[in-house]
Design a protein around this motif. Structure first.
Motif, PDB file in Angstrom:
ATOM      1  N   GLN A  16      40.800  45.698  32.003  1.00 31.26           N
ATOM      2  CA  GLN A  16      39.625  44.870  31.718  1.00 31.26           C
ATOM      3  C   GLN A  16      40.020  43.411  31.517  1.00 31.26           C
ATOM      4  OE1 GLN A  16      38.114  47.088  28.370  1.00 31.26           O
ATOM      5  NE2 GLN A  16      36.671  48.237  29.639  1.00 31.26           N
ATOM      6  N   ARG A  17      41.102  43.172  30.792  1.00 32.03           N
ATOM      7  CA  ARG A  17      41.563  41.788  30.571  1.00 32.03           C
ATOM      8  C   ARG A  17      41.988  41.149  31.887  1.00 32.03           C
ATOM      9  NH1 ARG A  17      44.172  44.336  26.208  1.00 32.03           N
ATOM     10  NH2 ARG A  17      46.155  44.201  27.324  1.00 32.03           N
ATOM     11  N   LEU A  18      42.749  41.879  32.691  1.00 32.40           N
ATOM     12  CA  LEU A  18      43.193  41.350  33.985  1.00 32.40           C
ATOM     13  C   LEU A  18      41.990  41.016  34.855  1.00 32.40           C
ATOM     14  CD1 LEU A  18      45.322  40.678  36.126  1.00 32.40           C
ATOM     15  CD2 LEU A  18      45.343  43.119  36.727  1.00 32.40           C
ATOM     16  N   SER A  19      41.041  41.922  34.934  1.00 33.73           N
ATOM     17  CA  SER A  19      39.839  41.709  35.745  1.00 33.73           C
ATOM     18  C   SER A  19      39.074  40.472  35.286  1.00 33.73           C
ATOM     19  CB  SER A  19      38.942  42.946  35.640  1.00 33.73           C
ATOM     20  OG  SER A  19      37.688  42.701  36.222  1.00 33.73           O
ATOM     21  N   ALA A  20      38.829  40.380  33.994  1.00 32.80           N
ATOM     22  CA  ALA A  20      38.067  39.243  33.460  1.00 32.80           C
ATOM     23  C   ALA A  20      38.791  37.929  33.705  1.00 32.80           C
ATOM     24  CB  ALA A  20      37.818  39.446  31.968  1.00 32.80           C
ATOM     25  N   ASN A  21      40.099  37.905  33.470  1.00 33.20           N
ATOM     26  CA  ASN A  21      40.861  36.670  33.667  1.00 33.20           C
ATOM     27  C   ASN A  21      40.910  36.266  35.133  1.00 33.20           C
ATOM     28  OD1 ASN A  21      41.493  36.023  30.979  1.00 33.20           O
ATOM     29  ND2 ASN A  21      43.096  37.572  30.953  1.00 33.20           N
ATOM     30  N   MET A  22      41.049  37.235  36.028  1.00 34.52           N
ATOM     31  CA  MET A  22      41.043  36.894  37.458  1.00 34.52           C
ATOM     32  C   MET A  22      39.712  36.269  37.855  1.00 34.52           C
ATOM     33  SD  MET A  22      43.064  40.060  39.290  1.00 34.52           S
ATOM     34  CE  MET A  22      42.433  39.600  40.903  1.00 34.52           C
ATOM     35  N   LYS A  23      38.619  36.844  37.376  1.00 35.41           N
ATOM     36  CA  LYS A  23      37.299  36.307  37.713  1.00 35.41           C
ATOM     37  C   LYS A  23      37.110  34.893  37.165  1.00 35.41           C
ATOM     38  CE  LYS A  23      35.164  40.867  37.903  1.00 35.41           C
ATOM     39  NZ  LYS A  23      34.236  41.779  37.206  1.00 35.41           N
ATOM     40  N   VAL A  24      37.539  34.671  35.927  1.00 37.86           N
ATOM     41  CA  VAL A  24      37.425  33.336  35.325  1.00 37.86           C
ATOM     42  C   VAL A  24      38.249  32.328  36.121  1.00 37.86           C
ATOM     43  CG1 VAL A  24      38.074  31.941  33.314  1.00 37.86           C
ATOM     44  CG2 VAL A  24      36.876  34.113  32.989  1.00 37.86           C
ATOM     45  N   LEU A  25      39.498  32.677  36.406  1.00 36.58           N
ATOM     46  CA  LEU A  25      40.388  31.757  37.117  1.00 36.58           C
ATOM     47  C   LEU A  25      39.919  31.511  38.549  1.00 36.58           C
ATOM     48  CD1 LEU A  25      43.715  33.157  35.680  1.00 36.58           C
ATOM     49  CD2 LEU A  25      42.769  30.879  35.264  1.00 36.58           C
ATOM     50  N   ARG A  26      39.441  32.542  39.232  1.00 38.08           N
ATOM     51  CA  ARG A  26      38.902  32.345  40.587  1.00 38.08           C
ATOM     52  C   ARG A  26      37.708  31.409  40.547  1.00 38.08           C
ATOM     53  NH1 ARG A  26      36.384  35.300  43.741  1.00 38.08           N
ATOM     54  NH2 ARG A  26      35.667  36.967  42.378  1.00 38.08           N
ATOM     55  N   GLY A  27      36.849  31.601  39.545  1.00 38.59           N
ATOM     56  CA  GLY A  27      35.672  30.745  39.416  1.00 38.59           C
ATOM     57  C   GLY A  27      36.038  29.293  39.166  1.00 38.59           C
ATOM     58  N   LYS A  28      36.997  29.055  38.280  1.00 41.90           N
ATOM     59  CA  LYS A  28      37.438  27.691  37.993  1.00 41.90           C
ATOM     60  C   LYS A  28      38.024  27.024  39.228  1.00 41.90           C
ATOM     61  CE  LYS A  28      38.518  27.924  33.091  1.00 41.90           C
ATOM     62  NZ  LYS A  28      39.607  27.800  32.098  1.00 41.90           N
ATOM     63  N   ARG A  29      38.676  27.801  40.067  1.00 43.39           N
ATOM     64  CA  ARG A  29      39.320  27.246  41.260  1.00 43.39           C
ATOM     65  C   ARG A  29      38.434  27.347  42.502  1.00 43.39           C
ATOM     66  NH1 ARG A  29      42.406  28.544  37.443  1.00 43.39           N
ATOM     67  NH2 ARG A  29      44.545  27.853  37.150  1.00 43.39           N
ATOM     68  N   GLU A  30      37.214  27.878  42.291  1.00 41.91           N
ATOM     69  CA  GLU A  30      36.255  28.072  43.373  1.00 41.91           C
ATOM     70  C   GLU A  30      36.872  28.852  44.528  1.00 41.91           C
ATOM     71  OE1 GLU A  30      34.544  24.276  44.342  1.00 41.91           O
ATOM     72  OE2 GLU A  30      33.511  24.143  42.428  1.00 41.91           O
ATOM     73  N   TYR A  46      41.831  44.953  48.108  1.00 39.88           N
ATOM     74  CA  TYR A  46      42.694  45.194  46.945  1.00 39.88           C
ATOM     75  C   TYR A  46      42.274  44.287  45.786  1.00 39.88           C
ATOM     76  CZ  TYR A  46      46.847  45.606  44.024  1.00 39.88           C
ATOM     77  OH  TYR A  46      47.693  45.809  42.965  1.00 39.88           O
ATOM     78  N   ILE A  47      41.996  43.019  46.084  1.00 34.21           N
ATOM     79  CA  ILE A  47      41.533  42.087  45.048  1.00 34.21           C
ATOM     80  C   ILE A  47      40.253  42.628  44.423  1.00 34.21           C
ATOM     81  CG2 ILE A  47      40.718  39.727  44.561  1.00 34.21           C
ATOM     82  CD1 ILE A  47      43.729  39.900  45.283  1.00 34.21           C
ATOM     83  N   SER A  48      39.344  43.103  45.251  1.00 37.18           N
ATOM     84  CA  SER A  48      38.091  43.674  44.763  1.00 37.18           C
ATOM     85  C   SER A  48      38.357  44.886  43.872  1.00 37.18           C
ATOM     86  CB  SER A  48      37.217  44.089  45.953  1.00 37.18           C
ATOM     87  OG  SER A  48      36.079  44.798  45.507  1.00 37.18           O
ATOM     88  N   GLN A  49      39.274  45.737  44.273  1.00 37.37           N
ATOM     89  CA  GLN A  49      39.601  46.928  43.480  1.00 37.37           C
ATOM     90  C   GLN A  49      40.217  46.548  42.136  1.00 37.37           C
ATOM     91  OE1 GLN A  49      42.058  48.927  46.350  1.00 37.37           O
ATOM     92  NE2 GLN A  49      40.370  50.212  47.073  1.00 37.37           N
ATOM     93  N   VAL A  50      41.054  45.524  42.121  1.00 36.43           N
ATOM     94  CA  VAL A  50      41.654  45.064  40.863  1.00 36.43           C
ATOM     95  C   VAL A  50      40.551  44.538  39.952  1.00 36.43           C
ATOM     96  CG1 VAL A  50      43.198  43.381  39.778  1.00 36.43           C
ATOM     97  CG2 VAL A  50      43.904  44.543  41.886  1.00 36.43           C
ATOM     98  N   GLU A  51      39.652  43.734  40.492  1.00 36.39           N
ATOM     99  CA  GLU A  51      38.576  43.163  39.677  1.00 36.39           C
ATOM    100  C   GLU A  51      37.586  44.219  39.207  1.00 36.39           C
ATOM    101  OE1 GLU A  51      36.825  39.707  41.497  1.00 36.39           O
ATOM    102  OE2 GLU A  51      38.622  38.510  41.136  1.00 36.39           O
ATOM    103  N   ARG A  52      37.481  45.320  39.931  1.00 35.55           N
ATOM    104  CA  ARG A  52      36.610  46.418  39.507  1.00 35.55           C
ATOM    105  C   ARG A  52      37.369  47.458  38.685  1.00 35.55           C
ATOM    106  NH1 ARG A  52      34.476  49.114  44.188  1.00 35.55           N
ATOM    107  NH2 ARG A  52      36.138  48.136  45.380  1.00 35.55           N
TER     108      ARG A  52
END
Length: 100
Positions: A16-30, A46-52
């Motif tokens: 859950q932490r990894l998923s949330a942090n990836m989403k936040v960082l992707r959003g900041k970097r657009e 694979y990125i989608s699976q990690v985020e889910r």
């Protein structure tokens, strides 16, 4: 609660932490999932699976993701301090049609 349940809840929390942090960082970097996948040398699904939170991420892939996002591995695993910023799906263009 037995030892197996503790391990499973710890694994779930880390995912859950990894998923949330990836989403936040992707959003900041657009960055879209496609763009992050390209940077990390991984597949978009694979990125989608990690985020889910569907896959167990290897240490090697965790390093690839951290490098692609420009952060340390530990930054991907800490408790997120902010909500994810939505990113429009699809690849980010590097140039406009007028520049081509």
């Amino acid at each position: 609660m037995d030892e197996t349940e503790n391990i499973n809840s710890a694994q779930l929390a880390a995912r859950q932490r990894l998923s949330a942090n990836m989403k936040v960082l992707r959003g900041k970097r657009e960055l879209s999932q496609d763009a992050l996948a390209d940077r990390a040398g991984l597949h978009r699904t694979y990125i989608s699976q990690v985020e889910r939170q569907l896959v167990n991420v290897s240490l090697d892939n965790l390093v690839l993701l951290a490098v692609a996002l420009g952060v340390s591995v530990t930054e991907l695993l800490v408790e997120p301090s902010e909500a994810a910023i939505p990113v429009k799906p699809g690849r980010k263009r590097t140039s406009t049609r007028a520049e081509r």
